[in-house]
Motif scaffolding. Sequence first.
Motif, PDB file in Angstrom:
ATOM      1  N   TYR A   1      -9.893  17.692  38.917  1.00 40.42           N
ATOM      2  CA  TYR A   1     -10.711  17.326  37.759  1.00 40.42           C
ATOM      3  C   TYR A   1     -10.121  16.213  36.898  1.00 40.42           C
ATOM      4  O   TYR A   1     -10.675  15.878  35.853  1.00 40.42           O
TER       5      TYR A   1
ATOM      6  N   ILE B   1     -12.421  13.704  35.640  1.00 42.99           N
ATOM      7  CA  ILE B   1     -13.599  14.228  34.943  1.00 42.99           C
ATOM      8  C   ILE B   1     -13.339  14.409  33.448  1.00 42.99           C
ATOM      9  O   ILE B   1     -14.230  14.179  32.626  1.00 42.99           O
ATOM     10  N   VAL B   2     -12.128  14.831  33.082  1.00 44.76           N
ATOM     11  CA  VAL B   2     -11.794  15.128  31.689  1.00 44.76           C
ATOM     12  C   VAL B   2     -10.900  14.034  31.111  1.00 44.76           C
ATOM     13  O   VAL B   2      -9.991  13.541  31.785  1.00 44.76           O
TER      14      VAL B   2
ATOM     15  N   VAL C   1     -15.843  14.949  28.687  1.00 46.78           N
ATOM     16  CA  VAL C   1     -16.090  14.526  30.063  1.00 46.78           C
ATOM     17  C   VAL C   1     -16.222  12.998  30.093  1.00 46.78           C
ATOM     18  O   VAL C   1     -16.857  12.391  29.226  1.00 46.78           O
TER      19      VAL C   1
ATOM     20  N   LEU D   1     -15.019  20.666  37.820  1.00 44.56           N
ATOM     21  CA  LEU D   1     -14.466  21.040  36.521  1.00 44.56           C
ATOM     22  C   LEU D   1     -14.541  22.547  36.313  1.00 44.56           C
ATOM     23  O   LEU D   1     -13.568  23.179  35.883  1.00 44.56           O
ATOM     24  N   TYR D   2     -15.691  23.126  36.606  1.00 46.39           N
ATOM     25  CA  TYR D   2     -15.871  24.569  36.424  1.00 46.39           C
ATOM     26  C   TYR D   2     -14.887  25.368  37.273  1.00 46.39           C
ATOM     27  O   TYR D   2     -14.380  26.408  36.839  1.00 46.39           O
TER      28      TYR D   2
ATOM     29  N   SER E   1     -11.920  24.718  37.934  1.00 44.34           N
ATOM     30  CA  SER E   1     -10.545  24.513  37.498  1.00 44.34           C
ATOM     31  C   SER E   1     -10.014  25.702  36.696  1.00 44.34           C
ATOM     32  O   SER E   1     -10.623  26.126  35.714  1.00 44.34           O
TER      33      SER E   1
ATOM     34  N   LEU F   1      -9.382  24.722  32.928  1.00 43.00           N
ATOM     35  CA  LEU F   1     -10.496  24.813  31.984  1.00 43.00           C
ATOM     36  C   LEU F   1     -10.740  26.263  31.590  1.00 43.00           C
ATOM     37  O   LEU F   1     -10.959  26.565  30.405  1.00 43.00           O
TER      38      LEU F   1
END
Length: 270
Positions: free
Chosen positions: A9, A12-13, A51, A119-120, A122, A125
């Motif tokens: 990720y 993504i972040v 994001v 992302l989810y 991860s 997170l």
Amino acid sequence: MSQATARTYADIVDLDRYPIDELESDRGRAFVAACREQLRRDGVCNLPGFVTPVAIAEMIRLATKLVSAAHRTDDTHTIYFEPADATVAAAHPRAAQQRSAKQTIACDQIPADAPIRRLYDSDDLTRFIAAVLGKAELHRSADLLDAVMIALFEDGDELGWHFDRSEFAVTVMYQEAERGGDFEYYPGLRSEADPNYATIEKVLHGDGEGAVRLPSGPGSLAIFHGRHALHRVSPVEGARPRINSVLTYSEKPDMRLNALTRGLFYGRTQ
């Protein structure tokens, strides 16, 4: 954090701004503390630009591609998502009807390598959200439809006033509507001890004066306490739809929706 975890990720972040990969460091602890204070003070922890723009653009592209397979709902409901109480007046909060209309793309329709899925999935997170909420541990949903979904609100769609049944909600915004589509809420409008029907009735039949409007530009991640905060997505106008995702977590492992709820939300049970 392992290198393998980071690769899933890191694109993504915005980790320079939001260090979810180093929660045990001084910087990470200060970040979590600031998020917890914002949640306590405002009823929501809102992180603009969480994001990255590249990931957001990919999610908008995917949502536009997948919308033809989305499940459309257009229903009325009470603010409690319970049957209307026939023993009270039609204007009473336990009977007054709200409209919710949107299109929903289920988790199993979203590619596994899509930014929101990566992302989810991860652990970083998940640990971050648990830390902000003060939970010892959270688990990602085991529901193949509901774990992470995409919601699209097109011209005329809305999410009516309601209280959440769950303690908290986690959302990521991809695209704002051309007009309308604002997330509006009244923090702490009820409590376990006081349903506050009189004030809620005024809100339901008023013009929304006094509601807090959450700034939610593309890339914003929000952690929201919605059980006691009356909230809605105002009616959308224009050609550009509002697009966001909802990420589902539980304090218990192996959480799934029941078949009835799956059918209502997604038009199918598996």
